[in-house]
Design an enzyme around this catalytic site. Structure first.
Site, short mmCIF file in Angstrom:
data_model
loop_
_atom_site.label_atom_id
_atom_site.label_comp_id
_atom_site.label_asym_id
_atom_site.label_seq_id
_atom_site.Cartn_x
_atom_site.Cartn_y
_atom_site.Cartn_z
N HIS A 132 0.85 -1.20 0.00
CA HIS A 132 0.00 0.00 0.00
C HIS A 132 0.89 1.25 0.00
O HIS A 132 0.64 2.21 -0.74
CB HIS A 132 -0.92 -0.05 1.22
CG HIS A 132 -1.76 1.17 1.45
ND1 HIS A 132 -3.08 1.24 1.06
CD2 HIS A 132 -1.46 2.37 2.01
CE1 HIS A 132 -3.56 2.44 1.38
NE2 HIS A 132 -2.59 3.15 1.96
N GLU A 133 1.94 1.25 0.81
CA GLU A 133 2.84 2.42 0.89
C GLU A 133 3.67 2.57 -0.39
O GLU A 133 3.87 3.68 -0.88
CB GLU A 133 3.76 2.32 2.11
CG GLU A 133 3.03 2.24 3.46
CD GLU A 133 2.01 3.36 3.67
OE1 GLU A 133 2.25 4.50 3.20
OE2 GLU A 133 0.96 3.10 4.29
N HIS A 136 1.58 4.31 -2.89
CA HIS A 136 1.52 5.77 -2.70
C HIS A 136 2.72 6.43 -3.40
O HIS A 136 2.59 7.47 -4.03
CB HIS A 136 1.58 6.14 -1.22
CG HIS A 136 0.25 6.10 -0.50
ND1 HIS A 136 -0.88 6.73 -0.97
CD2 HIS A 136 -0.10 5.53 0.69
CE1 HIS A 136 -1.87 6.54 -0.10
NE2 HIS A 136 -1.43 5.81 0.91
N GLU A 192 -6.05 7.06 -1.13
CA GLU A 192 -6.04 5.84 -0.30
C GLU A 192 -6.66 4.67 -1.04
O GLU A 192 -6.17 3.54 -0.99
CB GLU A 192 -6.77 6.08 1.03
CG GLU A 192 -6.07 7.08 1.96
CD GLU A 192 -4.65 6.67 2.32
OE1 GLU A 192 -4.27 5.50 2.14
OE2 GLU A 192 -3.89 7.55 2.77
ZN LIG Z 1 -2.38 5.13 2.67
#
Ligand SMILES: [Zn+2]
Length: 281
Positions: A132-133, A136, A192
């Site tokens: 997830h990071e 980003h 997100e």
């Molecule tokens: Zn996030």
């Protein structure tokens, strides 16, 4: 030449540099209202991220355990190798905090709290947090956030300074403001959702079961009932876990891939044997 984003940025920057500061103000403000403009080049983003990482290191108790650190770095590097987009200098650090949280800085530095490693039930769930990071970073969410901030918050002096000079002092001053504002903890809800979706793809391409991402969110929901303070930071600026789980269940095909490893279980045992983690509060 293709109108790729980098071409758009560089031609935009060349144009801007030729203009006076007053003209820049008009051009940028007028354009920002209509479309999202990417003002930050990949190399500016990496320079700002390096400085932000130095700031975060000064403020964060890093877990000083080579076994855990090497293991997390290995998982992170494998994920980063399967991320699309610019080749950022990714790095993975563990904060000795008990709360479940993780965050990414511009241009590659990723942090995960010890609490998130201990909450994960298997390796795929930990890889999901890191994926997830990485998403980003790969999707350049911080660069977009910096572009927006330059127009709305930080002021046009800074914008002029960045565009005119990508030297270290400027990157350091932007990074200091960025870290002080806590912006790295606050992506938009759309960002997100994208990090969940792209993160699940990265997870799957890297060989892990993408359902790890759903399982981790389910763990966070359970934790929310048992110990709300441990997930407060994580949940403060994210869409609800229920919504994220529902979206991912739609997006993720029936999973195949690696779920766990003996190393993950050794790392968890190791963490249980260390003195307890600190609280972020
Ligand atoms: Zn996030």
């Amino acid at each position: 030449m293709r109108a790729s984003p980098s071409y758009v940025v560089s031609s935009f920057r060349r144009t801007v540099i030729r203009r006076t500061a007053a003209t820049v103000a008009v051009v940028v403000v007028a354009s920002a209202a209509a479309i999202a403009i990417q003002l930050v080049s990949v190399s500016d983003e990496i320079a700002i991220g390096k400085q932000a990482q130095a700031e975060i290191r000064r403020k964060t108790p890093e877990l000083n355990d080579s076994m855990v650190r090497d293991y997390v770095s290995r998982i992170g590097r494998q994920l980063a190798a399967h991320a699309r987009g610019a080749k950022y200098p990714y790095s993975f650090s563990v904060a000795n905090y008990r709360e479940i949280n993780a965050f990414a800085l511009p241009g590659g530095p990723v942090w995960v709290n010890r609490g998130a490693i201990q909450a994960a039930g298997n390796e795929a769930q930990l890889a999901a947090v890191l994926a997830h990071e990485v998403a980003h970073v790969a999707q350049r969410h911080s660069a977009q956030q910096l572009s927006n901030a330059m127009v709305t918050n930080l002021g046009l002096n800074l914008l002029g300074a960045l565009l005119g000079n990508s030297g270290g002092a400027t990157a350091a001053s932007i990074a200091a403001r960025y870290v002080a504002s806590g912006a790295f903890l606050k992506f938009s809800r759309d960002d997100e959702r994208e990090a969940d979706r792209v993160g699940a793809q990265i997870l799957s391409r890297s060989g892990w079961d993408p359902r790890g991402m759903i399982e981790l969110l389910q763990t966070i929901r359970e934790q929310e009932k048992r110990d709300p303070s441990s997930v407060e930071v994580f949940l403060s600026d994210h869409p609800s876990s229920a919504e994220r789980i529902a979206r991912l269940q739609q997006a993720i095909p029936r999973g195949t891939g690696k779920r766990d490893s003996a190393q993950f279980q050794s790392v968890r045992a190791r963490l249980r044997s260390l003195p307890p983690a600190r609280s972020m509060k």
